[in-house]
Design a protein around this motif. Structure first.
Motif, short mmCIF file in Angstrom:
data_model
loop_
_atom_site.label_atom_id
_atom_site.label_comp_id
_atom_site.label_asym_id
_atom_site.label_seq_id
_atom_site.Cartn_x
_atom_site.Cartn_y
_atom_site.Cartn_z
N PRO A 84 0.81 -1.21 0.00
CA PRO A 84 0.00 0.00 0.00
C PRO A 84 0.85 1.27 0.00
CG PRO A 84 0.15 -0.85 2.22
CD PRO A 84 0.92 -1.81 1.34
N GLU A 85 0.18 2.39 -0.21
CA GLU A 85 0.87 3.68 -0.18
C GLU A 85 1.41 3.98 1.21
OE1 GLU A 85 -0.05 8.40 -1.21
OE2 GLU A 85 -1.65 6.91 -1.30
N THR A 86 0.61 3.68 2.23
CA THR A 86 1.03 3.88 3.62
C THR A 86 1.13 2.52 4.28
OG1 THR A 86 -0.11 6.01 3.71
CG2 THR A 86 0.47 4.99 5.81
N PRO A 87 2.32 2.13 4.74
CA PRO A 87 2.49 0.78 5.29
C PRO A 87 1.63 0.55 6.53
CG PRO A 87 4.43 2.15 5.73
CD PRO A 87 3.56 2.92 4.79
N ALA A 88 0.92 -0.57 6.54
CA ALA A 88 0.12 -0.98 7.69
C ALA A 88 0.81 -2.17 8.33
CB ALA A 88 -1.30 -1.33 7.25
N LEU A 89 1.55 -1.93 9.40
CA LEU A 89 2.40 -2.95 10.00
C LEU A 89 2.10 -3.08 11.49
CD1 LEU A 89 5.71 -1.69 8.34
CD2 LEU A 89 4.37 -3.68 7.62
N TYR A 90 2.59 -4.18 12.08
CA TYR A 90 2.47 -4.39 13.52
C TYR A 90 3.61 -3.62 14.20
CZ TYR A 90 -0.68 -8.17 12.16
OH TYR A 90 -1.72 -8.90 11.61
N GLU A 91 3.30 -2.43 14.67
CA GLU A 91 4.36 -1.52 15.11
C GLU A 91 5.02 -1.95 16.42
OE1 GLU A 91 3.55 2.61 14.71
OE2 GLU A 91 3.41 2.37 12.54
N SER A 92 4.39 -2.88 17.15
CA SER A 92 5.01 -3.36 18.38
C SER A 92 5.98 -4.52 18.13
CB SER A 92 3.94 -3.79 19.38
OG SER A 92 3.16 -4.85 18.85
N LEU A 93 6.06 -4.96 16.86
CA LEU A 93 7.01 -6.01 16.48
C LEU A 93 8.27 -5.37 15.89
CD1 LEU A 93 4.73 -8.61 14.65
CD2 LEU A 93 5.46 -8.64 17.05
N THR A 94 9.34 -6.12 15.87
CA THR A 94 10.53 -5.72 15.11
C THR A 94 10.37 -6.25 13.68
OG1 THR A 94 11.77 -7.74 15.58
CG2 THR A 94 11.93 -5.93 17.20
N PRO A 95 11.10 -5.71 12.70
CA PRO A 95 11.00 -6.26 11.35
C PRO A 95 11.27 -7.77 11.28
CG PRO A 95 12.10 -4.15 11.27
CD PRO A 95 11.92 -4.48 12.72
N ILE A 96 12.26 -8.26 12.01
CA ILE A 96 12.56 -9.68 11.93
C ILE A 96 11.43 -10.52 12.52
CG2 ILE A 96 13.83 -9.91 14.12
CD1 ILE A 96 14.76 -11.48 10.71
N GLU A 97 10.78 -10.01 13.59
CA GLU A 97 9.61 -10.71 14.14
C GLU A 97 8.46 -10.70 13.14
OE1 GLU A 97 10.28 -9.86 18.94
OE2 GLU A 97 9.16 -8.43 17.70
N TYR A 98 8.30 -9.58 12.46
CA TYR A 98 7.24 -9.47 11.45
C TYR A 98 7.48 -10.45 10.31
CZ TYR A 98 4.37 -7.28 7.80
OH TYR A 98 3.48 -7.04 6.78
N PHE A 99 8.71 -10.54 9.84
CA PHE A 99 9.02 -11.47 8.75
C PHE A 99 8.83 -12.92 9.19
CE2 PHE A 99 12.21 -8.00 7.40
CZ PHE A 99 11.21 -7.30 6.74
N ASN A 100 9.19 -13.22 10.45
CA ASN A 100 8.98 -14.58 10.97
C ASN A 100 7.50 -14.91 11.05
OD1 ASN A 100 11.68 -15.37 11.33
ND2 ASN A 100 11.81 -14.37 13.32
N PHE A 101 6.69 -13.92 11.42
CA PHE A 101 5.24 -14.12 11.46
C PHE A 101 4.70 -14.44 10.07
CE2 PHE A 101 1.21 -11.84 10.62
CZ PHE A 101 0.34 -12.69 11.29
N LEU A 102 5.14 -13.65 9.07
CA LEU A 102 4.69 -13.91 7.70
C LEU A 102 5.16 -15.27 7.21
CD1 LEU A 102 5.36 -10.40 6.09
CD2 LEU A 102 3.15 -11.38 6.75
N ALA A 103 6.35 -15.66 7.59
CA ALA A 103 6.87 -16.97 7.19
C ALA A 103 6.01 -18.09 7.74
CB ALA A 103 8.31 -17.13 7.67
N SER A 104 5.50 -17.92 8.96
CA SER A 104 4.63 -18.94 9.54
C SER A 104 3.29 -19.00 8.81
CB SER A 104 4.41 -18.68 11.03
OG SER A 104 3.66 -17.51 11.25
N VAL A 105 2.79 -17.83 8.39
CA VAL A 105 1.52 -17.78 7.66
C VAL A 105 1.65 -18.45 6.29
CG1 VAL A 105 -0.17 -16.24 6.56
CG2 VAL A 105 0.72 -15.71 8.86
N PHE A 106 2.75 -18.14 5.60
CA PHE A 106 2.94 -18.64 4.23
C PHE A 106 3.76 -19.93 4.17
CE2 PHE A 106 2.27 -14.02 3.43
CZ PHE A 106 1.13 -14.13 2.65
N LYS A 107 4.12 -20.43 5.36
CA LYS A 107 4.85 -21.71 5.44
C LYS A 107 6.15 -21.68 4.63
CE LYS A 107 0.70 -24.46 6.36
NZ LYS A 107 -0.14 -23.27 6.63
N ILE A 108 6.96 -20.66 4.92
CA ILE A 108 8.25 -20.50 4.25
C ILE A 108 9.32 -21.22 5.08
CG2 ILE A 108 9.96 -18.84 3.41
CD1 ILE A 108 7.69 -16.77 3.34
#
Length: 264
Positions: A84-108
């Motif tokens: 999106p134009e304005t990022p909608a992220l989990y601001e209480s997470l760190t980027p690495i935690e966010y990427f790990n969360f996405l990896a669990s969702v997409f089974k990476i």
């Protein structure tokens, strides 16, 4: 023969009495960067959100790789990376935690995730921010995190709604070249921007939206013919197709207004 990856059929979106999309019909071939341009309020963001399965249509449907978005929104989301134009992220997470969360969702796989995070963070120069809270990051860095998060599962289709907003020139160049490389591998990018130079240099095909309708579709030469325009640049063609080509009177009025308010 290049097959259409997206078919948009008689698509309407209404917000109360306001019609945001007025019976849109589009066919988007795979393996290209497809631009969606239009003035503010033309329906670009609404259209992209419906394609990505984020927003429901009022009527009509979109087929993505022969799958109905209205009936299979969850399946569609796994195929698409939405920026999106304005990022909608989990601001209480760190980027690495966010990427790990996405990896669990997409089974990476963990090894694949690590390689992709390292490659992206090095290219976009955010390695030193991976353990910082997202809420503490600058807008541009948040946008880089959003881009990585949208591409980390290697989606078949990338939907960018002003997705390079806030990026520094180097990162913008890297993302543009990456998108071109992706299309060479058969992926499809749907790209919205207000910056005509980017659209002209990056997009293979462009559709211009105006008041919820398609005002023109094609490459630069096709749009020029459709507009009946003598302009060779996309900005001039855009203004012609959206009825805003004659700016001289507006500029003259503005100049007079500025002149009249300037103290002697």
């Amino acid at each position: 023969m290049v097959l259409n990856i997206i078919e948009i059929n008689n698509l309407y979106k209404r917000y109360g009495n306001t019609i945001a999309l007025n019976g849109i019909n589009l066919s988007i071939a795979g393996g290209q960067i497809y631009g969606i341009l239009g003035p503010n309020g033309s329906g670009k963001t609404t259209l992209l959100k419906i394609i990505a399965g984020i927003l429901p249509a009022s009527s009509g449907d979109i087929m993505v790789d022969e799958i109905s978005v209205s009936r299979n929104a969850d399946n569609i989301k796994s195929m698409i990376g939405y920026i999106p134009e304005t990022p909608a992220l989990y601001e209480s997470l760190t980027p690495i935690e966010y990427f790990n969360f996405l990896a669990s969702v997409f089974k990476i796989d963990d090894n694949i995730l690590r390689d992709r995070v390292n490659a992206f963070s090095n290219a976009l120069e955010i390695g030193k921010y991976l353990d910082e809270f997202i809420g503490s990051l600058s807008f541009g860095t948040k946008q880089k995190v959003a881009i990585i998060g949208s591409l980390i599962h290697d989606p078949k289709i990338i939907v960018m709604d002003e997705g390079m907003n806030g990026l520094d020139p180097k990162s913008s160049k890297i993302i543009k070249e990456l998108l071109k490389d992706m299309t060479k591998k058969g992926k499809t990018v749907i790209f919205s921007t207000h910056i005509m130079e980017i659209a002209e240099n990056v997009c293979d095909t462009i559709s211009i939206l105006y008041n919820g309708n398609i005002a023109g579709t094609g490459n630069l030469d096709q749009l020029k013919n459709e507009a009946g325009s003598s302009n060779n640049d996309l900005e001039g063609i855009f203004l012609k197709l959206t009825g805003d080509e004659d700016l001289d009177n507006l500029l003259d009025s503005l100049r007079e207004s500025i002149k009249s308010t300037t103290p002697p």
